[in-house]
Design an enzyme around this catalytic site. Structure first.
Site, short mmCIF file in Angstrom:
data_model
loop_
_atom_site.label_atom_id
_atom_site.label_comp_id
_atom_site.label_asym_id
_atom_site.label_seq_id
_atom_site.Cartn_x
_atom_site.Cartn_y
_atom_site.Cartn_z
N HIS A 1 -28.21 -14.35 5.87
CA HIS A 1 -27.40 -13.18 6.18
C HIS A 1 -27.49 -12.83 7.66
O HIS A 1 -27.43 -11.67 8.06
CB HIS A 1 -27.86 -12.00 5.32
N THR B 1 -22.41 -13.68 -2.74
CA THR B 1 -23.57 -13.52 -1.85
C THR B 1 -24.77 -13.09 -2.70
O THR B 1 -24.69 -12.09 -3.41
CB THR B 1 -23.27 -12.48 -0.75
N LYS C 1 -23.60 -18.05 -1.49
CA LYS C 1 -24.04 -17.81 -0.10
C LYS C 1 -25.37 -17.06 -0.11
O LYS C 1 -25.50 -16.04 -0.80
CB LYS C 1 -22.96 -16.97 0.61
N TYR D 1 -19.52 -8.81 -3.73
CA TYR D 1 -20.69 -8.03 -4.09
C TYR D 1 -20.31 -7.34 -5.40
O TYR D 1 -19.12 -7.03 -5.60
CB TYR D 1 -20.99 -6.94 -3.06
N SER E 1 -15.00 -9.98 3.30
CA SER E 1 -16.09 -9.26 2.64
C SER E 1 -15.54 -8.28 1.61
O SER E 1 -14.49 -7.67 1.81
CB SER E 1 -16.89 -8.50 3.70
C1 LIG Z 1 -22.11 -6.92 11.05
C2 LIG Z 1 -22.30 -7.92 9.95
C3 LIG Z 1 -21.81 -7.64 8.67
C4 LIG Z 1 -21.97 -8.58 7.65
N1 LIG Z 1 -21.42 -8.32 6.40
C5 LIG Z 1 -21.53 -9.24 5.43
C6 LIG Z 1 -20.92 -9.02 4.16
O1 LIG Z 1 -20.26 -8.01 3.93
N2 LIG Z 1 -21.07 -9.98 3.21
C7 LIG Z 1 -21.79 -11.13 3.44
O2 LIG Z 1 -21.90 -11.99 2.54
N3 LIG Z 1 -22.36 -11.37 4.64
C8 LIG Z 1 -22.24 -10.46 5.63
N4 LIG Z 1 -22.80 -10.71 6.85
C9 LIG Z 1 -23.48 -12.00 7.09
C10 LIG Z 1 -22.48 -13.04 7.64
O3 LIG Z 1 -21.55 -13.39 6.67
C11 LIG Z 1 -23.21 -14.32 8.10
O4 LIG Z 1 -24.02 -14.79 7.06
C12 LIG Z 1 -24.04 -14.10 9.36
O5 LIG Z 1 -23.37 -13.24 10.25
C13 LIG Z 1 -24.31 -15.43 10.05
O6 LIG Z 1 -25.12 -15.25 11.18
P1 LIG Z 1 -24.55 -15.12 12.68
O7 LIG Z 1 -24.01 -13.74 12.79
O8 LIG Z 1 -25.76 -15.33 13.50
O9 LIG Z 1 -23.48 -16.17 12.85
C14 LIG Z 1 -22.65 -9.80 7.89
C15 LIG Z 1 -23.13 -10.07 9.17
C16 LIG Z 1 -22.95 -9.14 10.20
C17 LIG Z 1 -23.46 -9.49 11.57
#
Ligand SMILES: Cc1cc2nc3c(=O)[nH]c(=O)nc-3n(C[C@H](O)[C@H](O)[C@H](O)COP(=O)(O)O)c2cc1C
Length: 401
Positions: A283, A162, A259, A136, A113
């Site tokens: 997300h 994203t 994404k 981002y 990230s």
């Molecule tokens: C705590 C947390 C932080 C996240 N931070 C980002 C991020 O910085 N950038 C991003 O594109 N997605 C982020 N996501 C989304 C994840 O990349 C992913 O799309 C998502 O966790 C998938 O769902 P799942 O947790 O049910 O597997 C984050 C998700 C969580 C749970």
């Protein structure tokens, strides 16, 4: 800490989630576990997998199962990749590097990230597997270009843009836990929320040893890393648009993954930008609550992608059986987010290794029970989905491998 967690104690991802809940302060656990608003999409992402049923072929011997997939032209040993998770360093010291290392050991990819607490060079150096950089536009175009140049120089092989974060979703648990107040670093404002940290002395000691409240070393504003407290506002000022994809492509000059696609229109736009892969993603239910589960919107996106970019999917994956279902339904591979983040929060690198191990063993067992020798041989004939969800059957589906 020993490298291996006991597989009699940690049988499934839910066990790692409980262990993370015990080790982390409430604000950190809820940051991982929670979603936006009433958390409808968060729940539906998981529940959608329960609506898909397997159709096994019995009396088929599969002594060995081949789990390999090819994503962006590169072979991975596993059909899942670790998703970008911001602020992983809050879960465990050097969290992003620890997770990347375990992904590489398992022969799969890690996506870092933008909101990483570790320098991107440290993370790339930690893994022998493929690493992709998630972008981002916080801090603006020049800041993003500088980060991309560093990521390319460090050896990140793809850029993940994203597109579902024009503003952070309302994560109500974060508000109630005082995440914003804790970031002010003013004792008076922080005071009501400190007991949750003091209640987890093991975590607190490791957090403080690792530098305490941190900044983001890959977002450099005039050479200074952006602080945690500034990120919310910066996100709002830097929503990515389709027009941005043009200069991003020129600046990156390598494979781009988009994404956060969950409509056919956006899939077509992503194809028009020349994206090499797209991720059907909401997300993990942390942004617009009330959007449908990713598994449900997948047929439209796959049809619109028309077999050109690789179609990946994430959201709600907690078992290897979910991974197999997503692939039967047309995804080339999946990303997992919370499934490994719970492991990281529970025990650092060994926790991530345990999560990967659980999912890998699940996938192998599911393939054997299905009577299917490889991920490559899966297709829609191995599942029954609700009637309104079209199921791809090779060779009819153009997106199907
Ligand atoms: C705590 C947390 C932080 C996240 N931070 C980002 C991020 O910085 N950038 C991003 O594109 N997605 C982020 N996501 C989304 C994840 O990349 C992913 O799309 C998502 O966790 C998938 O769902 P799942 O947790 O049910 O597997 C984050 C998700 C969580 C749970």
């Amino acid at each position: 800490m020993s490298r291996e967690l006991s597989r009699t104690r940690f049988v499934n991802i839910s066990d790692l989630r409980q262990a993370a809940r015990r080790r982390l302060p409430r604000m950190v656990f809820d940051y991982i576990d929670g979603g936006a608003d009433r958390e409808l999409t968060l729940r539906e992402n998981c529940a959608a997998f329960e609506r898909v049923r397997f159709r096994p072929r019995s009396a088929v011997a599969t002594p060995r199962c081949d789990l390999r997939v090819t994503v962006l032209g590169r072979e991975l040993a596993l059909p899942f990749i670790l998703a970008p998770i911001g602020s992983s360093r809050m879960f465990f010291p050097h969290g992003e590097a620890a997770a990347a290392r375990e992904a590489g050991r398992a022969g799969t990819g890690y996506i870092l990230s933008t909101l990483s607490g570790c320098r991107l060079e440290e993370v790339k150096a930690a893994t022998e597997g493929p690493a992709w950089y998630q972008l981002y536009l916080v801090g603006g175009r020049d800041v993003a270009c500088a980060a991309m140049a560093r990521a390319r120089a460090a050896g990140f092989s793809a850029l993940v843009v994203t597109i579902d974060t024009p503003v952070a979703g309302l994560r109500e648990r974060d508000v109630r836990n005082g995440v914003k107040e804790l970031l002010t670093r003013r004792l008076g404002t922080m005071a009501p929320f400190l007991p949750q940290m003091l209640a987890r002395p093991r975590w607190l000691a490791s957090f403080l040893r690792d530098g305490g409240l941190m900044s983001f070393p890959n977002i450099l504003i005039d050479g200074v890393p952006m602080g945690y407290a500034d990120v919310g506002a910066a996100l709002e000022q830097s929503a990515v648009s389709w027009a941005d994809l043009r200069w991003i492509r020129e600046a990156w000059q390598g494979p781009i993954v988009i994404k956060g696609v969950h409509t056919a229109d956006d899939a077509r736009r992503a194809v028009d930008t020349g994206a090499e892969a797209i991720v059907v993603s909401n997300h993990g239910g942390r942004q617009l609550d009330g959007v449908a589960a990713t598994l449900q919107v997948r047929p439209d996106v796959i049809a619109a992608a028309a077999g050109r970019p690789d179609v990946l999917l994430d959201g709600g994956i907690r078992r290897g059986g979910d991974i197999v279902k997503a692939i039967c339904l047309g995804a080339r591979a999946v990303l997992v987010g919370r499934a490994y983040a719970f492991g990281l929060g529970a025990a650092g690198g060994p926790g991530v290794a345990c999560a990967i191990d659980i999912l890998r063993a699940d996938v192998v067992r599911t393939l054997k029970l299905l009577g299917c020798a490889s991920i490559a041989a899966l297709d829609g004939s191995y599942v029954a989905a609700p009637p309104e969800w079209p199921v791809p059957r090779a060779p009819e589906s153009p997106a199907f491998r």
